[in-house]
Design an enzyme around this catalytic site. Structure first.
Site, PDB file in Angstrom:
ATOM      1  N   GLU A 287       0.899  -1.152  -0.055  1.00  8.71           N
ATOM      2  CA  GLU A 287       0.087   0.153  -0.074  1.00  8.71           C
ATOM      3  C   GLU A 287       0.796   1.444   0.024  1.00  8.71           C
ATOM      4  O   GLU A 287       0.407   2.367  -0.482  1.00  8.71           O
ATOM      5  CB  GLU A 287      -0.976  -0.104   1.283  1.00  8.71           C
ATOM      6  CG  GLU A 287      -2.321  -0.623   0.993  1.00  8.71           C
ATOM      7  CD  GLU A 287      -3.359  -0.408   2.227  1.00  8.71           C
ATOM      8  OE1 GLU A 287      -3.075   0.301   3.103  1.00  8.71           O
ATOM      9  OE2 GLU A 287      -4.329  -0.769   2.001  1.00  8.71           O
ATOM     10  N   HIS A 308       8.481 -26.642  -1.215  1.00  9.19           N
ATOM     11  CA  HIS A 308       7.833 -27.790  -2.060  1.00  9.19           C
ATOM     12  C   HIS A 308       6.586 -27.332  -2.834  1.00  9.19           C
ATOM     13  O   HIS A 308       5.617 -28.110  -3.218  1.00  9.19           O
ATOM     14  CB  HIS A 308       7.224 -28.854  -1.062  1.00  9.19           C
ATOM     15  CG  HIS A 308       8.366 -29.284  -0.147  1.00  9.19           C
ATOM     16  ND1 HIS A 308       9.011 -30.639  -0.699  1.00  9.19           N
ATOM     17  CD2 HIS A 308       9.334 -29.046   0.706  1.00  9.19           C
ATOM     18  CE1 HIS A 308      10.015 -30.990   0.267  1.00  9.19           C
ATOM     19  NE2 HIS A 308      10.243 -29.836   0.890  1.00  9.19           N
ATOM     20  N   LYS A 422     -14.389  -0.175  -3.941  1.00 14.40           N
ATOM     21  CA  LYS A 422     -15.485   0.221  -3.194  1.00 14.40           C
ATOM     22  C   LYS A 422     -16.420   0.917  -3.862  1.00 14.40           C
ATOM     23  O   LYS A 422     -17.710   0.864  -3.884  1.00 14.40           O
ATOM     24  CB  LYS A 422     -15.005   1.441  -2.175  1.00 14.40           C
ATOM     25  CG  LYS A 422     -13.759   0.703  -0.989  1.00 14.40           C
ATOM     26  CD  LYS A 422     -13.557   1.661   0.192  1.00 14.40           C
ATOM     27  CE  LYS A 422     -12.293   1.036   0.760  1.00 14.40           C
ATOM     28  NZ  LYS A 422     -11.614   2.073   2.023  1.00 14.40           N
TER      29      LYS A 422
HETATM   30  O1  PA5 Z   1      -3.604   0.973   5.868  1.00 18.26           O
HETATM   31  C1  PA5 Z   1      -4.713   1.580   5.543  1.00 18.26           C
HETATM   32  O2  PA5 Z   1      -4.928   2.595   5.961  1.00 18.26           O
HETATM   33  C2  PA5 Z   1      -5.805   0.528   5.404  1.00 18.26           C
HETATM   34  O3  PA5 Z   1      -5.372  -0.717   5.346  1.00 18.26           O
HETATM   35  C3  PA5 Z   1      -6.754   0.479   6.454  1.00 18.26           C
HETATM   36  O4  PA5 Z   1      -6.255   0.156   7.777  1.00 18.26           O
HETATM   37  C4  PA5 Z   1      -7.969  -0.266   6.266  1.00 18.26           C
HETATM   38  O5  PA5 Z   1      -8.690   0.085   5.073  1.00 18.26           O
HETATM   39  C5  PA5 Z   1      -9.278  -0.321   7.510  1.00 18.26           C
HETATM   40  O6  PA5 Z   1      -9.669   0.891   7.331  1.00 18.26           O
HETATM   41  P1  PA5 Z   1     -10.350   1.515   8.764  1.00 18.26           P
HETATM   42  O7  PA5 Z   1      -9.399   1.263   9.708  1.00 18.26           O
HETATM   43  O8  PA5 Z   1     -10.856   2.852   8.384  1.00 18.26           O
HETATM   44  O9  PA5 Z   1     -11.587   0.471   8.865  1.00 18.26           O
END
Ligand code: PA5
Length: 445
Positions: A287, A308, A422
Site C-alpha cells: 500500500e 515444495h 469500493k
Molecule cells: O493501511 C490502511 O490505511 C488500510 O489498510 C486501513 O487500515 C484499512 O482499509 C481499514 O481501514 P479502517 O481502519 O478505516 O476501517
C-alpha cells in the site's frame, strides 16, 4: 537486536551503488523528521514508540484485563492495517496449539471484518453461540464495509447472548476521536474506546491501541513490545550513520535492486509463526509503494513448506525476484531428533541433533541455492520470537518503508487506489448516492 546482511546481493548489485544512496537517504530521513515530504500529515508513527506513556499502557492493560476476565473468546474486528499488526504479533508469539485445549488461561483471539465470506461469518457466529465472547471493533474511518458488517452481526449476537450490560463491558471500540459510525456507536452505547491518532495511518498503527489492545488481551507484554520498538527507533534514527542504520541500508538496497529489474521482493521465513508478520509486511510495502505505476511487488513464502510449492519458481522462474529472509536465531523450545533402531527412513545421521539445526541448514542451503539460481538475498536475523524482537522488527520495517517510499518518489502514506473497488461495489449494491455510478457500471457488465 536485529542484524541485516546484504552480502548475498552483491553479485547482482554493488556495495558502492548501495552506499551511493547515502545522501538521498539522508534527505528522506530529514523529510520524515521535518515533515517536509509527501504525506506529511501521516507521520505520527515516526516517534510513536518513544512517546508512548506508562499511563497509556496501564489503561490498555486494564481494559485488556476486563476482556480477559470476562471472555473465553475475543473477536478482533478489523481489516488491513486495523487487524494485520495485532495478528502478526499474536501469531508470532502464541503457542500454536494451546488454543485447541479445553482449559485455557487466555481468551482465544479470533478475527472478523477482514472478509465478506458468508460461510466464514456464519461459522464464526455459530462457533460463538455457546461462548462468553467479547469484541474489539477497530476501524479508523469507522465506515469500512467489511468491518462494519461483521460488527453489526457480532454486536447483536453479543447483546442477545450476554445481555446489554455485559455487552457494554466486553465490547471495546478503537476508532477516530470524533468521526465515523464506530465512534458514534461507541459513544451512544457507552463502550470503552481508544483513539487512533489522526496522523497515524492504518498500516503504521500496530503500536497504537489498534495493535496493543488485542496483543495485551492475548497475554503478551506490550511494555516489552514497545521497548523493542523504541530501541529500534534509536538504532534507525536520523543521526545514525548510513552504514550502521539497518533501515537506511535495507531501503537503499531494495531500491537499487529495483533499478536492476528486481521487481518482486519475496519475504521468506523458516518459522510458520511468522506467516502473519509477512502478511503485515505485504500490506505495509504494497500500500505504501505500489502507486504511480511504480513499486516492488511484495510477496511472501513460508519455508520449508513452500519450497515444495513455490521453490521451483524461485529457483528457476523469471529472474525478476529477490528474497529477504527473516531468520530467528534461537528457538524458544528444544527438541532433538530421536534415534531409531530400524532407521528405515535413513535419518539416524540426524539423531541427537536439534530440529532447529536441520531447519538452519535448510535455510543456509536454500540461500546458496537461490543465490546460485540468480536470486539476490537479504538476510535479517532477529534474536528470538519474543516481544522485544518483534517490536523492533516491526518498527525497523516501518522506518525502512518511509525512507524507501521517498527514495522511490511516491507518497508512502496514502492509498488512493483502494477506493476504486469500493466505488464499484457500492454502485453494484445500489448504495444511496451512487445512482449514476450504478447505471454506468451495470451497462458494462
Ligand atoms: O493501511 C490502511 O490505511 C488500510 O489498510 C486501513 O487500515 C484499512 O482499509 C481499514 O481501514 P479502517 O481502519 O478505516 O476501517
Amino acid at each position: 537486536m536485529i542484524s541485516l546482511n546484504i552480502e548475498k546481493t552483491l553479485g547482482f548489485i554493488s556495495k558502492e551503488n548501495v552506499f551511493a544512496y547515502e545522501s538521498q537517504v539522508k534527505a528522506a530521513q530529514d523529510a520524515l523528521e521535518n515533515g517536509s515530504g509527501k504525506g506529511n500529515d501521516f507521520l505520527g508513527w515516526l516517534h510513536l514508540p518513544s512517546s508512548i506513556t506508562q499511563e497509556h499502557l496501564a489503561d490498555l492493560k486494564a481494559t485488556a484485563q476486563v476482556l480477559r476476565d470476562n471472555c473465553e473468546v475475543v473477536v478482533v474486528a478489523g481489516i488491513g492495517g486495523s487487524y494485520l499488526g495485532a495478528r502478526a504479533v499474536i501469531e508470532a508469539l502464541s503457542n500454536s496449539f494451546t488454543w485447541l485445549q479445553d482449559k485455557k488461561s487466555t481468551p482465544v483471539i479470533l478475527y472478523a471484518g477482514h472478509n465478506i465470506g458468508e460461510d466464514y461469518l456464519y461459522e464464526l457466529t455459530e462457533y460463538l453461540q455457546d461462548k462468553k465472547f467479547g469484541v474489539i471493533n477497530i476501524s479508523k474511518s469507522g465506515t469500512t464495509t467489511e468491518t462494519a458488517l461483521a460488527f453489526r452481526l457480532l454486536k447483536k449476537q453479543c447483546e442477545d447472548q450476554r445481555g446489554k450490560d455485559m455487552a457494554k463491558k466486553v465490547i471495546v471500540a478503537i476508532t477516530d476521536a470524533k468521526k465515523g459510525a464506530a465512534r458514534v456507536t461507541a459513544d451512544n452505547e457507552g463502550y470503552k474506546s481508544f483513539i487512533i491518532p489522526d496522523n497515524v495511518g492504518g498500516r503504521f498503527s500496530v503500536l497504537t491501541p489498534v495493535g496493543l489492545l488485542p496483543i495485551a488481551v492475548a497475554g503478551f507484554d506490550i511494555e516489552k513490545l514497545v521497548a523493542g520498538a523504541t530501541a529500534m527507533e534509536k538504532l534507525c534514527g536520523k543521526d545514525v550513520p548510513f552504514a550502521e542504520n539497518p533501515a537506511a541500508i535495507y531501503a537503499a538496497t531494495r531500491n537499487e535492486l529495483y533499478k536492476h529489474d528486481k521487481k518482486i521482493e519475496i519475504l521468506v521465513n523458516f518459522n510458520p509463526k511468522l506467516h502473519y508478520v509477512s502478511e503485515w509486511w505485504k500490506q505495509l510495502y504494497g500500500e505504501s509503494e505500489g502507486k504511480e505505476n511504480k513499486g516492488i511487488f511484495p510477496a511472501a513464502v513460508d519455508f520449508s513448506t513452500d519450497l515444495h510449492s513455490m521453490g521451483q519458481w524461485i529457483q528457476e522462474g523469471e529472474r525478476t525476484i529477490y528474497e529477504t529472509v527473516i531468520s530467528v536465531e534461537k528457538t524458544n523450545h528444544k527438541l532433538e531428533v530421536p534415534s531409531d533402531a530400524q532407521n528405515l527412513d535413513g535419518l539416524n545421521f540426524l539423531a541427537g541433533k536439534r530440529v532447529d539445526e536441520v531447519n538452519k541448514m535448510a535455510e543456509l542451503g536454500t540461500q546458496l541455492a537461490h543465490v546460485d539460481g540468480g536470486v539476490p538475498n537479504i538476510r535479517i536475523v532477529i534474536p528470538a520470537l519474543n516481544e522485544e524482537s518483534i517490536g523492533g522488527l516491526l518498527y525497523f520495517f516501518e522506518k525502512a518503508c518511509g525512507i524507501s517510499g521517498y527514495l522511490l518518489g511516491v507518497n508512502p502514506f496514502n492509498q488512493p487506489g483502494v477506493e476504486a473497488y469500493k466505488k464499484n461495489m457500492f454502485a453494484l449494491l445500489n448504495k444511496p448516492g451512487y445512482e449514476e455510478e450504478s447505471k454506468a457500471i451495470r451497462a458494462r457488465l
